[in-house]
Design an enzyme around this catalytic site. Structure first.
Site: not given
Ligand code: LLP
Length: 423
Positions: A239, A273-276, A312, A347-348, A376
């Protein structure tokens, strides 16, 4: 910090001119910087070095196998949410002992695969899911570690679609349910209750909501101890927010500075658990201007990428910076440019990347970079309008590598069948 920069009017990714890759591979094209990905991962891991911590990359943000391989090699673990993600990270070389598995809807088949792979633990989201994991493990005669996902009822002050820790959210379990399950933990003979999981949302800019949620989790861990249950892992979720526009997110060091005092001395192994945070600013979507037009006083730049490539802006109203890959003469000469709606071919009406955005004067054929597309982006891409999905390439220093071929028309029909009665 990312490694995209403008040098003499041209956009570079590390030591490679973006235009050169786009000319060779065509557009739309996702282009990533390997060094940016590793930098971000190492910054976070370094910030948490004072405690026992494991950074598990949230694969949903970017599941390209080359990127997962790069992170696995650097020592990352992985947060997966489906059998597909599990399969991809294992094939990319992930250490199963560093894989955690979340999702409110794991099927028995997915659970079985993960148990057999000997992952670290499941993040369990309901009592029925726990029963299911127990049943699968009994059948397989295995023991499996689990971590219960608590809904900590914290508002992270972010977009409502990416908020997960409030009362009405489908994610996790309320405190009473988690306590009830911990009390019954002895009945689940094949399960080891070793962890607690929280994840409150995404693109969170401040530490305060994290602190609040962690305090609640620590209280619960203290309560469990009183019941004779030793929780060893606290998974604090992902997050962490990044810069898309004018956000001022906390750095990894600032985040750790606020969180570590709560965790030091607890003896817990902390999972992040970082993604972004790791991949968001490591990637761009390169697209070419097909046409310009004016209608009812609005100026449109129609580009060859669409909402199927990057959803997005359409889905969340998300802001992505857009910059020319090569600034043409007028822009370099200080021309003020104009305001454009940058739109795709789908087409949206929702198929846009920016509205009323000031950009240097554009002409058909110009390349544009949509920034901050590493998380994402491709993972949310679809074939809507029967559009083949984009190619992906990874830059490392002065070299670039195709990490996903552009889909071809035959890929669009590969799994479709005409039944006999229509032949
Ligand atoms: N852990 C869990 C349980 C999650 O559900 C998520 C993201 C993450 C970790 C990673 O979160 P991050 O560090 O990337 O913020 N599609 C949306 C974001 C959806 C996030 C879903 N869960 C966007 O494009 O902003």
């Amino acid at each position: 910090m990312h490694r995209f920069h403008v040098r003499r009017g041209r956009l570079w990714c590390e030591e490679v001119p973006v235009a050169r890759v786009a000319e060779e591979l065509g557009t739309p094209l996702y282009l990533y910087s390997y060094r940016t990905i590793l930098d971000h991962f190492r910054k976070l891991r370094g910030a948490f070095a004072p405690i026992h911590a494991l950074v598990c990359f949230a694969v949903k943000a970017n599941s390209n196998m080359a990127i997962c391989r790069a992170l696995a090699r650097a020592g990352a673990g992985f947060d997966v949410v489906s059998g597909g993600e599990l399969r991809k990270v294992l094939q990319a070389g992930a250490d199963p002992k560093r894989i955690v598995y979340a999702s409110v809807g794991k099927t028995a088949e997915e659970i079985e695969r993960a148990v057999k792979a000997e992952i670290l633990f499941f993040n369990v989201e309901s009592a029925q899911e726990l029963e299911q994991i127990q049943a699968v493990c009994r059948r397989l005669r295995r023991r499996q570690r689990v971590s219960l996902r608590l809904n900590p009822e914290v508002d992270p002050h972010t977009h409502s679609f990416i908020t997960t820790g409030h009362r009405a959210s489908k994610f996790g379990m309320d405190l009473a349910t988690v306590k009830a399950l911990l009390r019954r933990s002895g009945q689940f003979q094949n399960l080891l209750f070793v962890g607690l999981h929280i994840h409150i949302g995404s693109q969170i800019l401040k530490a305060q909501p994290f602190q609040k949620a962690i305090r609640r989790a620590l209280d619960l861990i203290g309560w469990a101890k009183g019941q004779g249950i030793q929780i060893r892992y606290l998974n604090i979720g992902g997050g962490l927010g990044i810069v898309y526009h004018r956000e001022i997110p906390q750095t990894a060091a600032e985040y750790a500075g606020r969180i570590l005092p709560l965790l030091k001395g607890t003896g817990l192994t902390v999972i992040l658990e970082p993604g972004r945070f790791i991949v968001g600013n490591s990637g761009i979507l390169v697209t070419r201007v097909l046409y310009l037009k004016e209608s009812h006083g609005r100026r449109f730049a129609i580009v060859d990428a669409g909402m199927n490539d990057l959803i997005r802006p359409s889905l969340y109203g998300a802001y992505h910076e857009i910059q020319p890959v090569a600034q043409n003469g007028a822009a370099r000469g200080g021309g003020r440019g104009a305001r454009y709606d940058v739109v795709g071919p789908v087409c949206e009406s929702g198929d846009f990347f920016a509205k009323n955005r000031r950009l240097p004067p554009l002409k058909a054929g110009d390349l544009l970079a949509i920034m901050g597309a590493g998380a994402y982006g491709f993972t949310m891409a679809s074939n809507y309008n029967s559009r083949p999905r984009a190619a992906e390439a990874l830059v490392n220093g002065g070299r670039w590598h195709v990490i996903r071929e552009r889909e071809r028309y035959q890929d669009l029909v590969r799994n479709e069948r005409i039944p006999a009665f229509l032949k």
